[in-house]
Design a protein around this motif. Structure first.
Motif, PDB file in Angstrom:
ATOM      1  N   VAL A  74       0.841  -1.202   0.000  1.00 18.68           N
ATOM      2  CA  VAL A  74       0.000   0.000   0.000  1.00 18.68           C
ATOM      3  C   VAL A  74       0.880   1.257   0.000  1.00 18.68           C
ATOM      4  CG1 VAL A  74      -1.630   1.344   1.391  1.00 18.68           C
ATOM      5  CG2 VAL A  74      -2.045  -1.072   0.984  1.00 18.68           C
ATOM      6  N   ALA A  75       1.947   1.230   0.779  1.00 22.29           N
ATOM      7  CA  ALA A  75       2.861   2.379   0.811  1.00 22.29           C
ATOM      8  C   ALA A  75       3.499   2.598  -0.562  1.00 22.29           C
ATOM      9  CB  ALA A  75       3.930   2.174   1.874  1.00 22.29           C
ATOM     10  N   ALA A  76       3.951   1.523  -1.187  1.00 25.78           N
ATOM     11  CA  ALA A  76       4.558   1.635  -2.508  1.00 25.78           C
ATOM     12  C   ALA A  76       3.522   2.080  -3.548  1.00 25.78           C
ATOM     13  CB  ALA A  76       5.178   0.296  -2.913  1.00 25.78           C
ATOM     14  N   ALA A  77       2.300   1.522  -3.452  1.00 26.50           N
ATOM     15  CA  ALA A  77       1.253   1.890  -4.402  1.00 26.50           C
ATOM     16  C   ALA A  77       0.840   3.356  -4.242  1.00 26.50           C
ATOM     17  CB  ALA A  77       0.039   0.988  -4.215  1.00 26.50           C
ATOM     18  N   THR A  78       0.852   3.845  -3.005  1.00 24.92           N
ATOM     19  CA  THR A  78       0.525   5.253  -2.760  1.00 24.92           C
ATOM     20  C   THR A  78       1.546   6.148  -3.451  1.00 24.92           C
ATOM     21  OG1 THR A  78      -0.444   4.667  -0.629  1.00 24.92           O
ATOM     22  CG2 THR A  78       0.131   6.979  -0.958  1.00 24.92           C
ATOM     23  N   ASP A  79       2.807   5.781  -3.356  1.00 27.95           N
ATOM     24  CA  ASP A  79       3.855   6.543  -4.027  1.00 27.95           C
ATOM     25  C   ASP A  79       3.687   6.483  -5.546  1.00 27.95           C
ATOM     26  OD1 ASP A  79       6.309   8.103  -4.045  1.00 27.95           O
ATOM     27  OD2 ASP A  79       7.297   6.265  -4.760  1.00 27.95           O
ATOM     28  N   LEU A  80       3.394   5.289  -6.067  1.00 32.48           N
ATOM     29  CA  LEU A  80       3.188   5.143  -7.509  1.00 32.48           C
ATOM     30  C   LEU A  80       1.973   5.946  -7.975  1.00 32.48           C
ATOM     31  CD1 LEU A  80       3.866   1.316  -7.998  1.00 32.48           C
ATOM     32  CD2 LEU A  80       5.340   3.222  -8.691  1.00 32.48           C
ATOM     33  N   LEU A  81       0.913   5.900  -7.196  1.00 27.28           N
ATOM     34  CA  LEU A  81      -0.302   6.642  -7.539  1.00 27.28           C
ATOM     35  C   LEU A  81      -0.034   8.147  -7.540  1.00 27.28           C
ATOM     36  CD1 LEU A  81      -3.274   6.233  -8.236  1.00 27.28           C
ATOM     37  CD2 LEU A  81      -3.782   6.358  -5.792  1.00 27.28           C
ATOM     38  N   ARG A  82       0.709   8.609  -6.549  1.00 25.62           N
ATOM     39  CA  ARG A  82       1.076  10.031  -6.477  1.00 25.62           C
ATOM     40  C   ARG A  82       1.900  10.429  -7.702  1.00 25.62           C
ATOM     41  NH1 ARG A  82       5.460  12.467  -5.448  1.00 25.62           N
ATOM     42  NH2 ARG A  82       6.517  10.642  -4.645  1.00 25.62           N
ATOM     43  N   ARG A  83       2.863   9.576  -8.044  1.00 26.84           N
ATOM     44  CA  ARG A  83       3.678   9.860  -9.230  1.00 26.84           C
ATOM     45  C   ARG A  83       2.838   9.900 -10.487  1.00 26.84           C
ATOM     46  NH1 ARG A  83       7.935   5.546  -9.647  1.00 26.84           N
ATOM     47  NH2 ARG A  83       7.943   6.352 -11.777  1.00 26.84           N
ATOM     48  N   GLY A  84       1.891   8.963 -10.597  1.00 28.06           N
ATOM     49  CA  GLY A  84       1.027   8.927 -11.775  1.00 28.06           C
ATOM     50  C   GLY A  84       0.125  10.151 -11.864  1.00 28.06           C
ATOM     51  N   LEU A  85      -0.349  10.615 -10.724  1.00 29.41           N
ATOM     52  CA  LEU A  85      -1.236  11.777 -10.705  1.00 29.41           C
ATOM     53  C   LEU A  85      -0.520  13.081 -11.054  1.00 29.41           C
ATOM     54  CD1 LEU A  85      -3.468  11.020  -7.582  1.00 29.41           C
ATOM     55  CD2 LEU A  85      -4.123  10.926  -9.997  1.00 29.41           C
ATOM     56  N   ILE A  86       0.748  13.177 -10.727  1.00 34.89           N
ATOM     57  CA  ILE A  86       1.470  14.404 -11.064  1.00 34.89           C
ATOM     58  C   ILE A  86       2.003  14.377 -12.488  1.00 34.89           C
ATOM     59  CG2 ILE A  86       2.074  14.966  -8.681  1.00 34.89           C
ATOM     60  CD1 ILE A  86       4.908  13.929  -9.248  1.00 34.89           C
ATOM     61  N   GLY A  87       1.798  13.293 -13.191  1.00 32.86           N
ATOM     62  CA  GLY A  87       2.129  13.263 -14.608  1.00 32.86           C
ATOM     63  C   GLY A  87       3.321  12.410 -14.987  1.00 32.86           C
ATOM     64  N   ASP A  88       3.989  11.765 -14.026  1.00 36.94           N
ATOM     65  CA  ASP A  88       5.113  10.883 -14.360  1.00 36.94           C
ATOM     66  C   ASP A  88       4.588   9.646 -15.078  1.00 36.94           C
ATOM     67  OD1 ASP A  88       6.874  12.587 -13.167  1.00 36.94           O
ATOM     68  OD2 ASP A  88       7.191  11.366 -11.375  1.00 36.94           O
ATOM     69  N   GLU A  89       5.362   9.185 -16.033  1.00 36.22           N
ATOM     70  CA  GLU A  89       5.000   7.960 -16.751  1.00 36.22           C
ATOM     71  C   GLU A  89       5.467   6.759 -15.937  1.00 36.22           C
ATOM     72  OE1 GLU A  89       3.212   5.718 -19.582  1.00 36.22           O
ATOM     73  OE2 GLU A  89       3.216   7.909 -19.539  1.00 36.22           O
ATOM     74  N   LEU A  90       4.546   5.845 -15.654  1.00 31.82           N
ATOM     75  CA  LEU A  90       4.876   4.643 -14.889  1.00 31.82           C
ATOM     76  C   LEU A  90       5.271   3.525 -15.839  1.00 31.82           C
ATOM     77  CD1 LEU A  90       1.980   4.570 -12.255  1.00 31.82           C
ATOM     78  CD2 LEU A  90       4.288   5.441 -11.945  1.00 31.82           C
ATOM     79  N   ALA A  91       6.275   2.754 -15.437  1.00 32.01           N
ATOM     80  CA  ALA A  91       6.682   1.584 -16.212  1.00 32.01           C
ATOM     81  C   ALA A  91       5.587   0.525 -16.107  1.00 32.01           C
ATOM     82  CB  ALA A  91       8.005   1.046 -15.690  1.00 32.01           C
ATOM     83  N   GLU A  92       5.613  -0.414 -17.030  1.00 25.36           N
ATOM     84  CA  GLU A  92       4.593  -1.474 -17.044  1.00 25.36           C
ATOM     85  C   GLU A  92       4.606  -2.288 -15.749  1.00 25.36           C
ATOM     86  OE1 GLU A  92       1.312  -3.251 -18.254  1.00 25.36           O
ATOM     87  OE2 GLU A  92       2.283  -1.614 -19.336  1.00 25.36           O
ATOM     88  N   LYS A  93       5.808  -2.547 -15.247  1.00 23.20           N
ATOM     89  CA  LYS A  93       5.935  -3.307 -13.996  1.00 23.20           C
ATOM     90  C   LYS A  93       5.320  -2.523 -12.837  1.00 23.20           C
ATOM     91  CE  LYS A  93       9.367  -6.141 -11.688  1.00 23.20           C
ATOM     92  NZ  LYS A  93      10.764  -6.563 -11.650  1.00 23.20           N
ATOM     93  N   GLU A  94       5.503  -1.217 -12.827  1.00 24.48           N
ATOM     94  CA  GLU A  94       4.918  -0.381 -11.782  1.00 24.48           C
ATOM     95  C   GLU A  94       3.395  -0.355 -11.886  1.00 24.48           C
ATOM     96  OE1 GLU A  94       8.452   2.893 -11.029  1.00 24.48           O
ATOM     97  OE2 GLU A  94       7.097   3.176 -12.736  1.00 24.48           O
ATOM     98  N   LYS A  95       2.894  -0.327 -13.114  1.00 25.91           N
ATOM     99  CA  LYS A  95       1.437  -0.363 -13.319  1.00 25.91           C
ATOM    100  C   LYS A  95       0.847  -1.681 -12.813  1.00 25.91           C
ATOM    101  CE  LYS A  95       1.346   2.680 -17.361  1.00 25.91           C
ATOM    102  NZ  LYS A  95       1.107   2.741 -18.819  1.00 25.91           N
ATOM    103  N   GLN A  96       1.551  -2.776 -13.084  1.00 29.33           N
ATOM    104  CA  GLN A  96       1.084  -4.083 -12.613  1.00 29.33           C
ATOM    105  C   GLN A  96       1.086  -4.145 -11.091  1.00 29.33           C
ATOM    106  OE1 GLN A  96       3.702  -6.895 -14.484  1.00 29.33           O
ATOM    107  NE2 GLN A  96       2.514  -6.979 -16.386  1.00 29.33           N
TER     108      GLN A  96
END
Length: 171
Positions: A74-96
């Protein structure tokens, strides 16, 4: 459990009465055998209790470690979600990883609800067995055997590294 106690007490009374009858008759053949049988019964009970306690410890450890894994995810996903919301492109592995964590969180709710139902322990075990058999995807991946085994291997490696570091610092 109560029924088992009553049956055992009844059996013990019957054995005791049989021994008294034998003593009155002057025959002692079954006296030693019944004590041996009682000893076997006590040992079997202790064995069953030990097995049950071991299983309870193992299950409790699995639940605790699965919950810890879910918290890390959940902590890692929160960081990924925050990055995605500010416009950073997430890698496929991060999306999974984000999808997996969101799916796990969504499946925790119904499982948690089922475990809070006022049912006996046998009922909970039956529900979990049915879920594992018929809808295994409903159980969060953090509680799965693969992830828990991987976590245990990582912990062993960390312990080994700490042990080797401690040995070198002592020298």
């Amino acid at each position: 459990m109560e029924l088992e106690k009553r049956v055992q007490e009844s059996t013990d009374r019957c054995v005791y009465e049989e021994e008294e009858t034998q003593v009155k008759d002057g025959t002692f053949r079954h006296n030693n055998d019944s004590r041996g049988a009682r000893l076997d019964q006590v040992q079997k009970k202790e064995s069953i209790i030990n097995k049950s306690l071991d299983k309870l410890k193992e299950t409790s450890t699995d639940v605790l470690q699965g919950t810890q894994l879910l918290a890390v995810d959940v902590a890692a996903a929160t960081d990924l979600l925050r990055r995605g919301l500010i416009g950073d492109e997430l890698a496929e592995k991060e999306k999974q990883a984000l999808r997996r964590t969101l799916t796990d969180l969504a499946s925790v709710v119904p499982i948690g609800f089922l475990m809070l139902l006022p049912v006996t322990a046998v009922g909970h075990a039956a529900m979990l067995a049915a879920i594992q058999r018929y809808v295994p995807s409903l159980i969060p991946s953090t509680y799965g055997r693969d992830r828990l085994d991987l976590l245990r291997k990582v912990e062993k490696v960390k312990e080994m590294e700490e042990g080797s570091l401690n040995e070198t610092s002592e020298e």
